[in-house]
Design an enzyme around this catalytic site. Structure first.
Site: not given
Length: 418
Positions: A308, A116, A305, A310-311, A313
């Site tokens: 992202g 990371y 999510l 499942l936000t 956006k």
């Protein structure tokens, strides 16, 4: 099926036996100032008494804790993912997120990896660990408050900067020892609570790939040899428990079989993707293999999510330029060409019907699955982090679950279908 209501949440307290609904969960209470804390350990090196030196956490709604698989680790049912620290987030932003998650919401569990932040690159690799080190350094005497999970790379021909001699990573003893030693140095600590194999050494379909391809099978480090490498870092006091990530039912069962046969460390966790639009891979096989009645391996659900998605956006007319799918080559095109956007729209309709945001619906779904030990969330802003954590306390009615499953019957693997 869903978990019990959170005022009656329970833990698994015995090896291979009692399910969560058989014992009342012990709610976590923050330690008083000056209290002596003892770090439970598998080695004398780690078993030390520490005294708290800062004020206790004062949150009125701490996230409950649960036993992780066959280990003695008690982890918060939400885990803070940190893979944006050093790429999408600065060091100061990462430290602020850790403060908010641990001091306001009572989390005790965080997840990192040697590669990371992501996307992994030579010039940023390790920045996430250094952010965590900066946070730990400003909390002297409180290392035992934290369950720190990290991951060693699986086999990769692309990553050439992780190992000192430039070799590509494999899950050998040499790789495991080097990985752990360098991770400990970056993190500024002398032990890792949970070390997981980030992805398998052998061939498996990964990260959006479709069905298993027999033609891609290759020679791999045997399961018992991987466990012997993990045993070395456990015996040295550098690691407390071990687990896997991005694994299959076959892999989980082989690791457990080898551990039981050879007396080697037993995996206690599996960190796999799980969300409203990535369900089948876990539910069709891994749920059975990982059950407390069978291998007793706790699921750490990542990407709840779906990066992202499942936000909602990405269903906007102009998705944000710095959104995660834009950081990974091909990910946005794959999303737009699949049925995932259709599924997202349907789930958004369900959320609106029940007075929830799509984010709340998606996270509450993961938080309440009986086979999820802890859900790994990530955010790039404090507002996003708070929304994700507040969703833990959202009541997901049975009618909403019925509507979710109705959508699922039509969109079982929407990111893999066109």
């Amino acid at each position: 099926e869903r978990r019990p209501r959170r005022d009656s949440r329970v833990t698994t307290n015995t090896h291979h036996s009692e399910l969560r609904d058989r014992n009342m969960m012990r709610r976590w209470t923050p330690p008083a100032l000056g209290a002596v804390l003892v770090v439970a350990s598998v080695t004398p090196r780690i078993a030390v008494a520490l005294t708290t030196t800062t004020a206790p956490i004062t949150t009125t709604k701490p996230i409950p804790r649960v036993k992780l698989g066959t280990s003695e680790l008690e982890v918060s049912e939400v885990c803070l993912g940190t893979m944006t620290f050093g790429k999408q987030n600065t060091l100061d932003e990462g430290v602020a997120q850790l403060d908010e998650a641990f001091d306001t919401y009572g989390l005790n569990f965080l997840d990192t990896a040697e590669m990371y932040p992501v996307p992994t690159e030579a010039h940023t690799q390790g920045a996430t660990d250094r952010t965590i080190a900066a946070w730990l350094a400003k909390r002297p005497g409180r290392r035992s408050d934290v369950v720190l999970a990290s991951k060693v790379c699986g086999a990769s021909e692309r990553i050439t900067w992780i190992r000192d001699d430039g070799r590509t990573p494999r899950v050998t003893r040499e790789d495991i020892v080097e990985s752990v030693d360098k991770s400990l140095d970056r993190l500024g600590t002398d032990y890792i609570d949970l070390l997981q194999i980030h992805w398998p050494d052998r061939y498996v379909p990964l990260f959006g790939s479709d069905a298993y391809d027999l033609a891609q099978e290759r020679e791999a480090v045997p399961f018992d040899e991987q466990l012997r490498g993990l045993q070395d870092v456990v015996a040295a006091g550098k690691v407390r428990y071990v687990g896997v990530s991005n694994e299959t039912p076959y892999g989980v069962c082989k690791f457990v079989e080898a551990a039981d046969r050879e007396g080697l460390p037993r995996i206690c966790s599996i960190q796999n993707s799980y969300s409203l639009i990535v369900r089948s891979d876990f539910e069709n096989g891994l749920t059975e293999a990982c059950s407390p009645r069978h291998c007793d391996v706790g699921l750490l659900a990542y990407s709840p999510l779906a990066g992202g998605i499942l936000t909602n956006k990405y269903n906007a007319a102009t998705p944000p330029e710095n959104a995660r799918l834009n950081l990974f080559p091909g990910f946005m095109d794959r999303y737009l060409s699949s049925r995932a956007s259709e599924a997202v729209a349907k789930y958004n309709d369900v959320a609106e019907k029940h007075g929830l945001s799509l984010t709340q619906l998606a996270l509450a779904f993961c938080y309440t699955r009986p086979f999820v030990a802890s859900t790994i969330i990530g955010a790039t802003t404090l507002d996003q982090l708070r929304e994700n954590l507040d969703a833990f306390f959202v009541d997901l009615p049975d009618a909403a679950l019925h509507d979710i499953n109705a959508v699922y019957k039509t969109y079982r693997d929407p990111s893999k279908t066109q």
